[in-house]
Design an enzyme around this catalytic site. Structure first.
Site, PDB file in Angstrom:
ATOM      1  CG  ASP A  13      -1.946   1.114   1.228  1.00 13.44           C
ATOM      2  OD1 ASP A  13      -2.196   1.682   0.151  1.00 13.44           O
ATOM      3  OD2 ASP A  13      -2.500   1.401   2.293  1.00 13.44           O
ATOM      4  CB  SER A  14       0.294   4.754  -0.835  1.00 13.72           C
ATOM      5  OG  SER A  14      -0.925   4.916  -0.150  1.00 13.72           O
ATOM      6  CE1 TYR A  45       2.628   5.595  -3.432  1.00 13.71           C
ATOM      7  CE2 TYR A  45       1.428   3.824  -4.514  1.00 13.71           C
ATOM      8  CZ  TYR A  45       2.588   4.304  -3.943  1.00 13.71           C
ATOM      9  OH  TYR A  45       3.701   3.497  -3.879  1.00 13.71           O
ATOM     10  N   GLY A  46      -2.858   9.373  -3.600  1.00 14.83           N
ATOM     11  CA  GLY A  46      -4.083  10.002  -4.068  1.00 14.83           C
ATOM     12  C   GLY A  46      -3.897  11.365  -4.706  1.00 14.83           C
ATOM     13  CB  CYS A  76      -2.986   1.085  -2.697  1.00 15.50           C
ATOM     14  SG  CYS A  76      -3.003   2.831  -3.113  1.00 15.50           S
ATOM     15  CG  ASN A  77      -9.615   1.325  -2.412  1.00 16.23           C
ATOM     16  OD1 ASN A  77     -10.535   0.785  -3.010  1.00 16.23           O
ATOM     17  ND2 ASN A  77      -9.307   1.023  -1.161  1.00 16.23           N
ATOM     18  CB  THR A  78      -4.910   5.626  -5.146  1.00 21.79           C
ATOM     19  OG1 THR A  78      -5.673   6.404  -4.230  1.00 21.79           O
ATOM     20  CG2 THR A  78      -4.374   6.529  -6.245  1.00 21.79           C
ATOM     21  CD  GLU A 155      -2.741   7.522   8.590  1.00 19.52           C
ATOM     22  OE1 GLU A 155      -1.957   8.449   8.890  1.00 19.52           O
ATOM     23  OE2 GLU A 155      -2.639   6.864   7.540  1.00 19.52           O
ATOM     24  CB  CYS A 187     -10.451   4.490   1.590  1.00 12.08           C
ATOM     25  SG  CYS A 187      -8.910   4.991   2.411  1.00 12.08           S
ATOM     26  CB  THR A 188      -7.201  -0.001   3.030  1.00 11.62           C
ATOM     27  OG1 THR A 188      -6.232   1.046   2.814  1.00 11.62           O
ATOM     28  CG2 THR A 188      -7.279  -0.872   1.786  1.00 11.62           C
ATOM     29  CG  HIS A 189      -6.910   4.862   6.208  1.00 10.85           C
ATOM     30  ND1 HIS A 189      -6.119   4.538   5.126  1.00 10.85           N
ATOM     31  CD2 HIS A 189      -6.100   5.448   7.114  1.00 10.85           C
ATOM     32  CE1 HIS A 189      -4.876   4.922   5.378  1.00 10.85           C
ATOM     33  NE2 HIS A 189      -4.840   5.480   6.571  1.00 10.85           N
TER      34      HIS A 189
END
Length: 278
Positions: A13-14, A45-46, A76-78, A155, A187-189
């Site tokens: 992931d980023s 990355y977004g 990473c969705n982006t 975060e 989004c993974t968050h």
């Protein structure tokens, strides 16, 4: 010599969000070894161009391949939305992104054919989820919204905070008029604030967790290619990062929901130039 099934699954992931995907993989496939790369020096990355994201994706894949992994998960969705389709044309190794499993689950879940999608600005602008959903069912109608503030709130650890609830209300208010019955957490968050999002949109809206769906897809690919681990013990998780942000380990353990025994910082450019995975 180890069989292919005992090689690790590569995940990148980023940054830190992909650890939610790792958590879901370990829940579904506890005996798998995992090598995780967080490209923390170059996040987010977004905000990058598709060409730059594609270059980063190629470099990250090259690092993981040098770790002798058996498949790679683009958590990473982006990257999954703007660059993975190109990589699928170039790579022979099994690759799984987070976008298509989430889209498939949403298409199965919706009864009204009205689906909401939330994600980073780049993911929403890419139209990746829209393209995938329309390809699965052209009758589906889609409401989408970028929710960039969710990432720092997660975060920060404000998973049940009033500020997070108010932010979700602001972002998701207009979805009520669209009458979606399914919402993709793109989004993974976002899975870490799933309970807040659910309270805001209502219990009648099905939330699609892309991390959970990606883990199911990983299992399917492993079984199809006869690569599922035959280890008789829990697999280990090795974490590499291209920079160590403040509190990375503490925040990462919230995402992973277990202790991270070791986090190693690497110089990705030097490794790739020198032709070594170490």
């Amino acid at each position: 010599m180890r069989g292919g099934s005992r090689k690790a699954i590569g995940v990148f992931d980023s940054g830190i969000g992909g650890l939610t995907v790792v958590h879901e993989i370990t829940m579904r496939l506890p005996n798998e070894e995992i090598v995780y790369l967080g490209d923390t020096a170059r996040l987010p990355y977004g905000t990058k161009s598709p060409e730059t994201v594609l270059r980063f994706l190629r470099e990250n894949l090259e690092f993981l391949k040098r770790k002798n992994v058996k498949m790679i998960v683009v958590a990473c969705n982006t990257a999954s939305s703007v660059a993975l389709p190109k990589l699928l044309e170039e790579e022979c190794m099994p690759l799984v992104g987070v976008l298509l499993p989430g889209a498939r689950a949403a298409a199965r879940a919706t009864r009204t054919k009205r689906v909401g999608v939330i994600g980073t600005t780049a993911t929403i602008r890419s139209g990746g989820y829209e393209d995938a959903l329309y390809a699965l069912d052209p009758a589906i109608k889609i409401w989408s919204r970028a929710c960039p503030l969710f990432v720092p709130l997660v975060e920060e650890g404000w998973h049940e905070d009033e500020i997070t609830r108010l932010t979700a209300m602001r972002y998701l208010d207009s979805m009520a008029g669209f009458d979606a019955d399914t919402l993709v957490l793109g989004c993974t968050h976002y899975p870490l604030i799933k309970s807040v999002i659910s309270k805001v949109v209502g219990e009648k809206v099905t939330l699609v967790d892309s991390a959970h769906e990606t883990a199911a897809e990983v299992e399917r690919v492993l079984v199809k290619n006869d690569l599922r681990s035959d280890l008789d013990r829990p697999g280990s998780i090795t974490v590499y990062v291209t920079d160590i942000p403040y509190l990375f380990k503490e925040v990462g353990e919230r995402f992973l929901r277990r202790e991270m025994e070791h986090v190693e910082r690497i110089d990705l450019e030097t490794i790739l130039v020198n032709g070594s995975g170490e």
